[in-house]
Motif scaffolding. Structure first.
Motif, PDB file in Angstrom:
ATOM      1  N   HIS A  53       0.830  -1.209   0.000  1.00  0.00           N
ATOM      2  CA  HIS A  53       0.000   0.000   0.000  1.00  0.00           C
ATOM      3  C   HIS A  53       0.865   1.260   0.000  1.00  0.00           C
ATOM      4  O   HIS A  53       0.650   2.172   0.785  1.00  0.00           O
ATOM      5  CB  HIS A  53      -0.963   0.009   1.191  1.00  0.00           C
ATOM      6  N   LEU A  57      -0.992   8.894   0.183  1.00  0.00           N
ATOM      7  CA  LEU A  57      -2.173   8.520   0.951  1.00  0.00           C
ATOM      8  C   LEU A  57      -3.106   9.707   1.176  1.00  0.00           C
ATOM      9  O   LEU A  57      -4.315   9.521   1.303  1.00  0.00           O
ATOM     10  CB  LEU A  57      -1.747   7.941   2.305  1.00  0.00           C
ATOM     11  N   ARG A  58      -2.581  10.920   1.264  1.00  0.00           N
ATOM     12  CA  ARG A  58      -3.382  12.122   1.442  1.00  0.00           C
ATOM     13  C   ARG A  58      -3.053  13.108   0.332  1.00  0.00           C
ATOM     14  O   ARG A  58      -1.884  13.351   0.033  1.00  0.00           O
ATOM     15  CB  ARG A  58      -3.105  12.790   2.794  1.00  0.00           C
ATOM     16  N   ARG A  72       3.728   6.832   1.684  1.00  0.00           N
ATOM     17  CA  ARG A  72       4.589   5.683   1.963  1.00  0.00           C
ATOM     18  C   ARG A  72       5.388   5.433   0.696  1.00  0.00           C
ATOM     19  O   ARG A  72       4.826   5.302  -0.387  1.00  0.00           O
ATOM     20  CB  ARG A  72       3.764   4.457   2.315  1.00  0.00           C
ATOM     21  N   THR A  91       8.785   7.238   5.180  1.00  0.00           N
ATOM     22  CA  THR A  91       7.373   7.580   5.246  1.00  0.00           C
ATOM     23  C   THR A  91       7.221   9.025   5.708  1.00  0.00           C
ATOM     24  O   THR A  91       7.844   9.435   6.674  1.00  0.00           O
ATOM     25  CB  THR A  91       6.647   6.641   6.231  1.00  0.00           C
TER      26      THR A  91
END
Length: 152
Positions: A53, A57-58, A72, A91
């Motif tokens: 994954h 992510l945002r 990530r 990250t």
């Protein structure tokens, strides 16, 4: 001569009869193909690990809280900006509450560093500007609804 040779080999001759040996028909009926396909790996999930994954992510403009993971990544595709921390595995995470802002900025790398010499020495010779994407977290301004009661 052909009839003697045919009798020696067991050929059956004559009108309407086959020219195959008499025992060849039993050979033909015994030859079979596989009726099932060989076992594939479509259901063999044991040796395949789950996905990691990775990625963004945002996105730009989203509200995040402190400690929220933003990206990530394996290397440094994205760099930390204002109010963004970086973990051991590269990250990126938010250090404060606020809105995410992504910017693309020109990078001035340290060409004397051994990693830059090892992996990006060909870019130095070309004199091409390097652009990277930075992640920033812009904190919301706090409301100033207080009044001074007493001064010491």
């Amino acid at each position: 001569m052909t009839s003697i040779l045919g009798q020696m080999l067991g050929w059956v001759g004559g009108a309407g009869r086959s020219l195959l040996p008499s025992n060849a028909q039993s050979w033909l009926t015994c030859a079979r193909n596989a009726s099932k396909k060989a076992g594939g790996s479509s259901r063999n999930r044991k040796g395949r690990p789950r996905g990691k994954h990775r990625g963004v992510l945002r996105r730009d403009g989203q509200y995040v809280t402190q400690g929220t993971l933003l990206v990530r990544q394996l290397g440094l595709d994205y760099l930390p900006g204002l109010n963004v921390g970086i973990g051991r595995n590269h990250t990126l995470y938010a250090m404060y509450h606020g809105r995410v802002m992504m910017t693309t900025e020109k990078v001035n790398p340290n060409w004397d560093h051994y990693i830059m010499q090892r992996f990006s020495s060909d870019l130095k010779d070309l004199n091409i500007p390097i652009y990277k994407t930075y992640f920033h977290v812009l904190t919301e301004p706090q409301e100033t609804k207080f009044k001074l009661v007493d001064q010491v």
